[in-house]
Each structure stands twice: as C-alpha cells, then as structure tokens.
Design a protein around this motif. Structure first.
Motif, PDB file in Angstrom:
ATOM      1  N   UNK A 184       0.797  -1.244   0.000  1.00  0.00           N
ATOM      2  CA  UNK A 184       0.000   0.000   0.000  1.00  0.00           C
ATOM      3  C   UNK A 184       0.822   1.283   0.000  1.00  0.00           C
ATOM      4  N   UNK A 185       2.031   1.246   0.591  1.00  0.00           N
ATOM      5  CA  UNK A 185       2.831   2.477   0.657  1.00  0.00           C
ATOM      6  C   UNK A 185       4.080   2.428  -0.215  1.00  0.00           C
ATOM      7  N   UNK A 215      -0.250   8.250  -2.266  1.00  0.00           N
ATOM      8  CA  UNK A 215      -0.234   7.806  -0.874  1.00  0.00           C
ATOM      9  C   UNK A 215       1.015   6.993  -0.530  1.00  0.00           C
ATOM     10  N   UNK A 216       1.949   6.891  -1.473  1.00  0.00           N
ATOM     11  CA  UNK A 216       3.148   6.066  -1.254  1.00  0.00           C
ATOM     12  C   UNK A 216       4.283   6.915  -0.683  1.00  0.00           C
ATOM     13  N   UNK A 239      10.967  13.878 -11.218  1.00  0.00           N
ATOM     14  CA  UNK A 239      10.144  13.380 -10.113  1.00  0.00           C
ATOM     15  C   UNK A 239      10.981  12.835  -8.954  1.00  0.00           C
ATOM     16  N   UNK A 240      12.295  12.737  -9.130  1.00  0.00           N
ATOM     17  CA  UNK A 240      13.141  12.175  -8.084  1.00  0.00           C
ATOM     18  C   UNK A 240      13.706  13.236  -7.146  1.00  0.00           C
ATOM     19  N   UNK A 241      13.476  14.502  -7.457  1.00  0.00           N
ATOM     20  CA  UNK A 241      13.960  15.611  -6.630  1.00  0.00           C
ATOM     21  C   UNK A 241      12.964  16.760  -6.718  1.00  0.00           C
ATOM     22  N   UNK A 242      12.761  17.510  -5.647  1.00  0.00           N
ATOM     23  CA  UNK A 242      11.827  18.643  -5.726  1.00  0.00           C
ATOM     24  C   UNK A 242      12.404  19.857  -6.445  1.00  0.00           C
ATOM     25  N   UNK A 243      13.721  19.883  -6.571  1.00  0.00           N
ATOM     26  CA  UNK A 243      14.401  21.096  -7.041  1.00  0.00           C
ATOM     27  C   UNK A 243      14.675  21.073  -8.541  1.00  0.00           C
ATOM     28  N   UNK A 244      15.160  22.222  -9.020  1.00  0.00           N
ATOM     29  CA  UNK A 244      15.713  22.294 -10.372  1.00  0.00           C
ATOM     30  C   UNK A 244      17.216  22.057 -10.248  1.00  0.00           C
ATOM     31  N   UNK A 303       6.081  12.458  -1.418  1.00  0.00           N
ATOM     32  CA  UNK A 303       6.194  11.705  -0.176  1.00  0.00           C
ATOM     33  C   UNK A 303       7.362  10.722  -0.197  1.00  0.00           C
ATOM     34  N   UNK A 304       7.660  10.190  -1.386  1.00  0.00           N
ATOM     35  CA  UNK A 304       8.678   9.137  -1.462  1.00  0.00           C
ATOM     36  C   UNK A 304      10.104   9.674  -1.583  1.00  0.00           C
TER      37      UNK A 304
END
Length: 409
Positions: A184-185, A215-216, A239-244, A303-304
């Motif tokens: 589930x996660x 939700x993961x 998608x693997x980092x929030x930044x530029x 979240x991941x």
C-alpha cells in the motif's frame, strides 16, 4: 538477393564520408579509418548476396569501437532478442549445463505477447538446439519456432512472429511505462523505454503513474532492460527531486572543437505538455548548436523523496544510464542490481540509399560532475545479480532486495 558491385562502391563511399564528417569521438583518427577502408574494401566489394554485404559493412563500422554504431537494411539482418522481440537473455548454469534464460521480458513486446516470461529457458530455435555462447538472432518479418523450458520443467514450442521494423531504429518497442503498488505504501514504476525524441507521450505516462502513488512514501524505479530512447527520461529525473538541478549536457563535435563552458550552454528544462509545444522547441533549439545542458523541471516535493531504490542491470543503456548517473551523483536513490553497459552517446540514423541506414555517434554526453559514461557504466551501490534459482520458483531476488532497502530507509 544480389547487390551489384557499383551499388556497393557507392554505399561504401557514402559511409566513409559520413564517418569522417559526422562521427564524434575525440580519439577518432581519420588516417586509420581510411586505412581500414582500404584494407576491408576488397572483401566488402567481393561477390556475395546483400545479407553478406550488410554484415561486412556492419563489421566495418563496428571497428570504430563506439556504441550506437550500426549499418543495416531495414528487416534484412537478423537481430538479437532485445531488439527483435523486446526480451533480453542471461547465461545461466542449470542441471543440464549452460542455457540462455529470458531475463527482461517487456510488457507489450512480441515475446511477452507470445506467453514468454522471465526465467524461461530458451533451448532451441527452429528445431536447432542453442546454448551459450552461440548468439540468438531472429529475422524480422518471419515466424520463429522457439523451444522453451518453463519454470516447472515442461518444454513447450512457441511460434513467435518477429515483427517488421517500422522506424529508422532497428528495434521493436514495448509498452513504455507500467505503474503498480508492491504494498500500500510502496510504488513500483517500471519503465521499459523512453520512446520519442522529446518524449511528450512517455512523460504523460510517467505523470499518470506517479499520480497513482500519491499515498506512497516509498518508491522502486525499475530500469532493468531499458534500452534508452529520448529526452523523456527528464520527466522521470524531475520526479526524483523537488528542485531544479543540473543533470548533464550533450556536446556536439563542432562545440567540442571550439571550446565551451557548461554554464553557458543552451538549457533544456521542460518537456512540453502537448505536442503543439514541439513547434516552439524547433524554433528554440532547431537552429542552434546541439550542445544543450539539461536541468530537472522542479516538480516539487513527493512523499517518497529520500526513500527510493532504482533497479538497473547490464541491459540498462543510454538514456536509462543518464538517469542512473544523475541519481548516483546527487544521491537521490539507492541503485540496486548489476553494472550498466556504458552505452551513452548522442547518435543519429542516416539514410545512405537503397534502403540502408548508418547509425553513428554524433555527440557526447557528460554528467554535470564531468563524467562520460561511454564504456564505463554505473555500478550499483547494492550489487545483486539475478538468480536463476530464485526466478525458477517465482521470486525476483533483485526486486526483493530493492524492496528491503526502501523499507529500511
């Protein structure tokens, strides 16, 4: 089919010129290339059918020593399973000696559609036994009869239609993106290929898969068997980092000769949402030097983040190695599996006449930290070879290792 000597001479001249004018390798020696042409020409131009000529020309350009190098006529030359049926092979020891095991059987490909699965043993092709180190080659446009031993020991005969190739590139294409949940996660993102030059469609597919993981708090990215493709891999990296973040840059032959600063290169940092946006890309990048710096798109936190494992193997090539290198240099995920092959250059397919194509490296790729991956590959932090013993009882030991790692993070 017979090919006339004059036709061969014309094709040989054109290939020779293209290599000197377009091939990019800082260590390329034009004098050695011309000497090689002079040495090989008598054999290449001698009698023989079109298939012999094609193979001799392919052997010639293979002497350049770079990946993404080939000479072929669409649908004539037999191809390995990776290109012809979207399946890779691994040599494995069994109770009755060495066999070829189907390693990556990609969803949506001909092998998967015919019922072949990971762990099946390929014991014969067209009524002839085949074992390592003999190569498995399948001819497009015909039906091959494969003898396959399933995991329960039964042997079956599979009539497998080898599709004709539809593009300049000599390979069949599988389903690109598959998303599911292992628990589930824990999200599971399998990417078999990054089709398309810009990758608008594959980027959209990755978007849909990531949206299903809202939700993961853990993610396993599976790039095993991924042969590469285009710049659609940028969406995955984003998608693997929030930044530029800077990823790396392509380098053309003219720019390498002229000199450059990576910070001054034209930037590419967004895949358009729709194909109409490709027109803007043509106007922006179509008339400038093809040396371009890549940056992630800045898609924000997930979240991941910080709890990602990435699976690679010896068949994870080209654009998938770009992803793995970016992950390794920025410590965005734990890489699991086996070393990638080190096949990452910018290449182009040239029409050379009479239905023949020449594929050549025309640019280099350099990571932001200055590493070139051609001939090097990415070594996983957690080295886990695929086990035939595990696969034969329905367990994927590499995937199990990746799951244990993300659970521990």
């Amino acid at each position: 089919m017979v090919i006339e000597r004059a036709q061969k001479e014309k094709l040989l001249r054109k290939v020779s010129r293209l290599v000197e004018d377009k091939y990019f390798n800082p260590e390329f020696d034009a004098q050695k290339w011309r000497h090689l042409i002079d040495t090989r020409a008598p054999e290449i131009l001698a009698g023989g059918d079109a298939e012999d000529f094609e193979q001799r020309m392919h052997d010639l350009v293979s002497q350049l020593g770079s990946s993404h190098t080939a000479f072929y006529h669409r649908n004539w030359r037999p191809l390995p399973p990776r290109q012809s049926i979207c399946a890779t092979l691994q040599q494995c020891e069994t109770q009755d000696g060495l066999h070829w095991m189907l390693q990556d059987v990609q969803e949506g490909g001909p092998a998967y559609g015919a019922g072949l699965r990971q762990g099946d043993l390929l014991v014969g092709v067209d009524a002839e036994e085949i074992r390592p180190p003999s190569r498995v080659l399948l001819r497009p446009g015909r039906t091959a009869k494969l003898q396959v031993r399933k995991s329960d020991g039964t042997e079956v005969s599979v009539d497998l239609e080898i599709p004709l190739l539809k593009s300049k590139r000599p390979f069949s294409t599988p389903e690109a993106v598959i998303g599911s949940k292992l628990e589930p996660n824990i999200g599971y993102l399998k990417i078999n290929m990054f089709p398309g030059i810009v990758g608008v469609d594959v980027a959209r597919d990755i978007d849909r898969a990531i949206a299903s993981f809202r939700d993961c708090d853990r993610l396993v990215v599976d790039l095993r068997g991924n042969s590469g493709g285009g710049i659609g891999c940028l969406r995955l990296m984003s998608y693997l980092t929030p930044e530029k973040l800077p990823i790396g840059y392509s380098l053309s032959r003219p720019r390498a000769k002229k000199g450059y600063k990576k910070e001054d290169l034209t930037r590419f940092e967004r895949i358009p949402a729709h194909k109409i946006g490709l027109l803007w890309l043509v106007l922006r990048y179509g008339f400038v030097d093809h040396s371009v710096a890549l940056f992630t798109e800045g898609l924000g936190p997930k979240k991941f983040h910080g709890r990602i494992a990435m699976l690679v193997n010896e068949h994870s090539a080209s654009a998938s190695e770009m992803v793995a290198a970016f992950v390794a240099e920025n410590r965005l995920a734990t890489i699991v599996g086996t070393c990638t092959p080190g096949r990452l250059v910018g290449s182009k397919a040239f029409k050379v006449g009479d239905g023949y194509f020449l594929i050549l490296p025309v640019g280099a790729y350099v990571t932001w930290q200055g590493n070139r991956l051609e001939g090097q590959g990415i070594k996983p932090e957690s080295e886990v070879p695929l086990s035939y013993e595990a696969i034969s009882i329905g367990r994927d030991n590499q995937l199990e290792a990746a799951v244990e790692i993300v659970k521990s993070l």
